[in-house]
Design an enzyme around this catalytic site. Structure first.
Site, PDB file in Angstrom:
ATOM      1  N   CYS A 113       0.790  -1.345  -0.228  1.00 43.88           N
ATOM      2  CA  CYS A 113       0.007  -0.072  -0.018  1.00 43.88           C
ATOM      3  C   CYS A 113       1.019   1.161   0.065  1.00 43.88           C
ATOM      4  CB  CYS A 113      -0.874   0.130   1.441  1.00 43.88           C
ATOM      5  SG  CYS A 113      -2.117  -1.299   0.999  1.00 43.88           S
ATOM      6  N   HIS A 253      -2.976   7.610   2.826  1.00 44.77           N
ATOM      7  CA  HIS A 253      -3.360   6.491   2.324  1.00 44.77           C
ATOM      8  C   HIS A 253      -4.685   5.980   2.821  1.00 44.77           C
ATOM      9  CE1 HIS A 253      -3.814   2.403   1.211  1.00 44.77           C
ATOM     10  NE2 HIS A 253      -3.401   2.084   2.325  1.00 44.77           N
ATOM     11  N   ASN A 283      -9.767   0.639   0.371  1.00 46.90           N
ATOM     12  CA  ASN A 283      -8.369   0.737   0.198  1.00 46.90           C
ATOM     13  C   ASN A 283      -7.863   0.250  -1.130  1.00 46.90           C
ATOM     14  OD1 ASN A 283      -5.727   0.071   0.492  1.00 46.90           O
ATOM     15  ND2 ASN A 283      -5.831  -0.583   2.664  1.00 46.90           N
TER      16      ASN A 283
END
Ligand code: UT7
Length: 328
Positions: A113, A253, A283
């Site tokens: 990520c 994020h 996400n």
């Protein structure tokens, strides 16, 4: 001094929407739990034929158009992804062919990520060192293909998508001004896709044991994320010679609204200076920051000269942050 101006940005998300109500029919969960504990209402899921590379190409075309850059002028092509189309060749090679970026050196960067921050760091160094004039950085992931839709601890969180930016050499002090990258040793098992690599190559056994799916120790990852993203963001702000009140926008994020809220408190930023789109996309891993950048620019939140902080956290457990002076 040479800097890497950020001259183009683009994004792509698949058409198919998977809502919390849809997930209620698949796994033992509820819209109320998901919204309260994560902030997510829906996410996008790649359709048949869509992959990390095909989505990356769509985002890249938009970014190149905006920058007015011909794909043949790209020197380096970085694809941040932990879900490449296949183990070999790299996703960047697939993108290179599709785009017609015939002169580009293609490479994948995998920091899960946090990948986009790493890709941006690599691309910026190529430009700032004088090695390259034009770099394309893509963040793209198709985690839906690695989720166990019987595991409610992970399958509700992730969506698919891609974002891209173009970096071009300039004398003006702009683009990425500071970078902070790192990882916490001995935390790999907290967030992983154990099967399919050289440790556990794909076999009937790895399939039986479901090793090709992502697993996560959510609560532990959460705690590390809040701490690492907070500290790393403060570091890049200080390293750029700035103070938090000089940051006009924070793009964290998009992993969990509660992590984002904690970040805002830590930096004492009002929520209107913190970009949030987790409700619509969940996400999207390496794509989350470049997608958010595009939407923030579209919403008029990024003007030439503005200071933007980005920060991410993910599998590894890695973190990556940057302080960016918006170039256009
Ligand atoms: O981008 C990569 C980095 N990833 C992250 O940053 C993710 C970080 N972690 C998280 O966002 C959160 O830890 C989760 C959203 C994954 C989980 O939230 P949590 O508040 O930490 O929940 P928990 O794991 O502590 O579970 C609390 C309860 C448990 O039930 P009991 O044991 O209290 O009865 C879980 O079984 O919630 C239950 N639960 C669910 N209930 C309904 C877990 N997932 C679900 C679900 N629906 N989807």
């Amino acid at each position: 001094m040479t800097y890497a101006a950020l001259t183009g940005w683009g994004m792509y998300v698949p058409e198919r929407v998977l809502s919390n109500a849809d997930l209620e029919r698949i796994v033992d969960t509820s819209d109320e739990w998901i919204v309260q504990r994560t902030g997510i209402r829906e996410r996008r899921i790649a359709g048949p034929g869509e992959t990390s590379a095909t989505m990356g190409v769509r985002a890249a075309r938009q970014a190149l158009d905006r920058a007015g850059v011909d794909p043949r002028d790209i020197d380096i092509l970085v694809v941040a992804t932990s879900t490449p189309d296949q183990l070999m060749p790299s996703a960047a090679c697939v993108v290179q062919t599709e785009l017609g970026a015939v002169r580009a050196g293609p490479m994948d960067v995998n920091a899960a990520c946090s990948g986009f921050a790493y890709g941006l760091a690599v691309g910026t160094q190529f430009v700032r060192s004088g090695t390259s004039k034009t770099v394309l950085v893509i963040g793209t992931d198709t985690l839906s293909r690695f989720l166990n839709y019987q595991d409610r601890g992970t399958c509700i969180l992730f969506g698919d998508g891609a974002g891209a930016v173009v970096l071009q050499a300039t004398d003006e002090p702009t683009g990425v001004l500071s970078i902070d990258l790192g990882a916490i040793p001995n935390t790999g098992e907290m967030l992983e896709i154990p099967g399919g690599g050289s440790a556990h190559p794909a076999s009937p056994e790895t399939l039986d044991q479901k090793l090709h799916y992502m697993t996560m120790q959510g609560r532990e990852v959460f705690k590390h994320a809040v701490r690492a993203m907070g500290e790393s963001t403060l570091k890049v702000i200080a390293d750029a010679g700035l103070t938090p009140d000089q940051v006009s926008l924070l793009i964290p994020h998009q992993a969990n609204i509660r992590i984002i809220d904690a970040m805002a408190k830590r930096l004492e930023l009002p929520m209107h200076q913190v970009f949030v789109n987790i409700d619509r996309y969940g996400n999207t891993s390496a794509a989350s920051i470049p997608i958010a950048m595009c939407e923030a620019q579209e919403a008029g939140l990024l003007k030439r000269g503005d200071h933007l902080a980005i920060t991410a956290f993910g599998g590894g457990l890695t973190w990556g942050s940057a302080l960016i002076r918006w170039s256009v």
